[in-house]
Enzyme design. Structure first.
Site, PDB file in Angstrom:
ATOM      1  N   SER A  65      -2.934  -1.050   9.395  1.00 40.60           N
ATOM      2  CA  SER A  65      -4.061  -1.005  10.339  1.00 40.60           C
ATOM      3  C   SER A  65      -5.248  -1.785   9.774  1.00 40.60           C
ATOM      4  O   SER A  65      -6.202  -2.064  10.491  1.00 40.60           O
ATOM      5  CB  SER A  65      -4.456   0.461  10.584  1.00 40.60           C
ATOM      6  OG  SER A  65      -4.755   1.097   9.346  1.00 40.60           O
ATOM      7  N   HIS A  91      -1.298   1.407  -4.347  1.00 39.43           N
ATOM      8  CA  HIS A  91      -1.652   2.831  -4.219  1.00 39.43           C
ATOM      9  C   HIS A  91      -0.709   3.742  -4.991  1.00 39.43           C
ATOM     10  O   HIS A  91      -0.603   4.942  -4.694  1.00 39.43           O
ATOM     11  CB  HIS A  91      -1.691   3.226  -2.731  1.00 39.43           C
ATOM     12  CG  HIS A  91      -2.744   2.501  -1.965  1.00 39.43           C
ATOM     13  ND1 HIS A  91      -2.736   2.409  -0.589  1.00 39.43           N
ATOM     14  CD2 HIS A  91      -3.845   1.822  -2.371  1.00 39.43           C
ATOM     15  CE1 HIS A  91      -3.784   1.702  -0.190  1.00 39.43           C
ATOM     16  NE2 HIS A  91      -4.463   1.333  -1.236  1.00 39.43           N
ATOM     17  N   GLU A 140       0.811  -3.584  17.242  1.00 40.62           N
ATOM     18  CA  GLU A 140      -0.449  -3.747  17.993  1.00 40.62           C
ATOM     19  C   GLU A 140      -1.446  -4.463  17.093  1.00 40.62           C
ATOM     20  O   GLU A 140      -1.277  -4.503  15.878  1.00 40.62           O
ATOM     21  CB  GLU A 140      -1.003  -2.386  18.431  1.00 40.62           C
ATOM     22  CG  GLU A 140      -1.379  -1.491  17.260  1.00 40.62           C
ATOM     23  CD  GLU A 140      -1.887  -0.131  17.701  1.00 40.62           C
ATOM     24  OE1 GLU A 140      -2.595   0.502  16.890  1.00 40.62           O
ATOM     25  OE2 GLU A 140      -1.557   0.300  18.826  1.00 40.62           O
ATOM     26  N   ASN A 188       2.614  -6.742  13.537  1.00 41.51           N
ATOM     27  CA  ASN A 188       2.269  -5.359  13.840  1.00 41.51           C
ATOM     28  C   ASN A 188       2.674  -5.077  15.287  1.00 41.51           C
ATOM     29  O   ASN A 188       2.756  -6.007  16.097  1.00 41.51           O
ATOM     30  CB  ASN A 188       0.752  -5.166  13.669  1.00 41.51           C
ATOM     31  CG  ASN A 188       0.347  -3.711  13.532  1.00 41.51           C
ATOM     32  OD1 ASN A 188       0.774  -2.873  14.317  1.00 41.51           O
ATOM     33  ND2 ASN A 188      -0.483  -3.416  12.544  1.00 41.51           N
ATOM     34  N   CYS A 246       0.502  20.210 -22.570  1.00 38.19           N
ATOM     35  CA  CYS A 246      -0.878  20.720 -22.668  1.00 38.19           C
ATOM     36  C   CYS A 246      -1.213  21.767 -21.602  1.00 38.19           C
ATOM     37  O   CYS A 246      -2.321  22.302 -21.605  1.00 38.19           O
ATOM     38  CB  CYS A 246      -1.856  19.552 -22.546  1.00 38.19           C
ATOM     39  SG  CYS A 246      -2.062  18.967 -20.856  1.00 38.19           S
ATOM     40  N   GLN A 276       0.842  -1.191   0.000  1.00 36.27           N
ATOM     41  CA  GLN A 276       0.000   0.000   0.000  1.00 36.27           C
ATOM     42  C   GLN A 276       0.883   1.250   0.000  1.00 36.27           C
ATOM     43  O   GLN A 276       0.398   2.349  -0.182  1.00 36.27           O
ATOM     44  CB  GLN A 276      -0.897   0.005   1.244  1.00 36.27           C
ATOM     45  CG  GLN A 276      -1.862  -1.157   1.324  1.00 36.27           C
ATOM     46  CD  GLN A 276      -2.533  -1.224   2.690  1.00 36.27           C
ATOM     47  OE1 GLN A 276      -3.542  -0.571   2.932  1.00 36.27           O
ATOM     48  NE2 GLN A 276      -1.946  -1.980   3.602  1.00 36.27           N
ATOM     49  N   GLY A 298       2.411  -4.429   9.192  1.00 36.37           N
ATOM     50  CA  GLY A 298       2.443  -2.983   9.393  1.00 36.37           C
ATOM     51  C   GLY A 298       1.308  -2.232   8.737  1.00 36.37           C
ATOM     52  O   GLY A 298       1.498  -1.141   8.199  1.00 36.37           O
TER      53      GLY A 298
END
Ligand code: APR
Length: 252
Positions: free
Chosen positions: A194, A121, A220, A218, A155, A103, A192
């Site tokens: 969320s 992404h 958490e 992770n 352009c 990502q 890593g």
């Protein structure tokens, strides 16, 4: 002292696997000094995504958005891949069919040497004209550093970063490629992230449905911790080198 927050089962399964896929998020670059998005002090705590990370905001204020992404690009170019990025390069070399699905737009995986990669992404080191689509040159980007606006020499259109903004589609075919790798994976690592931004966050669950052993790495528990087979709590830059070393020894 080697990190041992992961199970023997994870090592065994990685050592036997022919098909492995790994999803990474901003957490893997945190130890390189690149802020994540949603952690304390993260980018979305300091800046409003609605003012910076969508097309309407860009067209409203191209100067602000270009300056912000140029700042982020410079930060990414200054930083270096960490042992977490490098361990995934090694894992790619150990497993016959491995796909790294990221990502991240910071280009650190590529700089570490990862080859088989899906950029979900986009990539902040690339830019293009929002009107004609022409890839931007460094020359065309220069006005930004002196507070100006970068425009296309062909352009006159505004130049935007080659990243996926909120409300935009992912690059053509990349999600299909990632989904296929997730479905055939015997082991899927979610590292890593969320796991709150879709469609990326759906990939570990797709892999689970396909029969993969899914492990999250992770500091958490993430939003999908309750759905995976193993939650490895620790820093990616410490866990991954130890995990890959254990797998290499097991494969030897
Ligand atoms: N090692 C492992 N995990 C870490 C570390 C570390 N050293 N440091 C932080 N983390 C974890 C955090 O606990 C958190 O779960 O990394 C995660 C980072 O989450 P986010 O900041 O939400 O980043 P990410 O999941 O990559 O965001 C997804 O959202 O803003 C958009 O397009 C952007 O690609 C991004 C997407």
């Amino acid at each position: 002292m080697p990190h041992r927050a992961f199970s023997h089962e994870l090592v065994d399964r990685l050592a036997r696997a022919q098909h492995v896929a790994a999803l990474t998020g901003a957490g893997i670059s945190a130890e390189s000094g690149i802020p994540t998005f949603r952690d304390p002090g993260g980018l979305w705590e300091q800046f409003k995504p609605e003012e910076l990370a969508n097309v309407q905001a860009f067209l409203r204020n191209p100067k602000l958005v270009q300056a912000w992404y140029t700042h982020r690009r410079n930060v990414a170019l200054e930083k270096a891949p960490n042992p977490g990025h490098k361990a995934l390069v090694e894992l790619e070399g150990l497993v016959p069919d491995f796909l790294l699905i990221t990502q991240n737009v910071d280009h650190l995986h590529q700089r570490a040497g990862s080859k088989r990669m899906a950029e979900l992404h986009g990539n902040i080191t690339r830019s293009y004209c929002i009107d004609c689509g022409k890839t931007a040159t460094e020359q065309e980007m220069t006005p930004i550093a002196s507070g100006g606006v970068a425009q296309c020499s062909a352009c006159g259109g505004y130049i935007r970063p080659d990243v996926v903004w909120f409300g935009e589609m992912l690059p053509e075919g990349v999600m299909e490629w990632a989904g296929e790798a997730a479905q055939r994976a015997e082991v899927f690592l979610s590292i890593g992230t969320s796991a709150v931004v879709y469609p990326a966050a759906g990939l570990p669950l797709l892999a689970k449905e396909g029969g993969a052993y899914v492990a999250e790495i992770n500091i958490e528990a993430s939003a999908i911790a309750g759905y995976v087979d193993e939650v490895v709590l620790g820093k990616a830059g410490e866990v991954l080198p130890a995990l890959v070393q254990a797998v290499r020894e097991k494969r030897a």
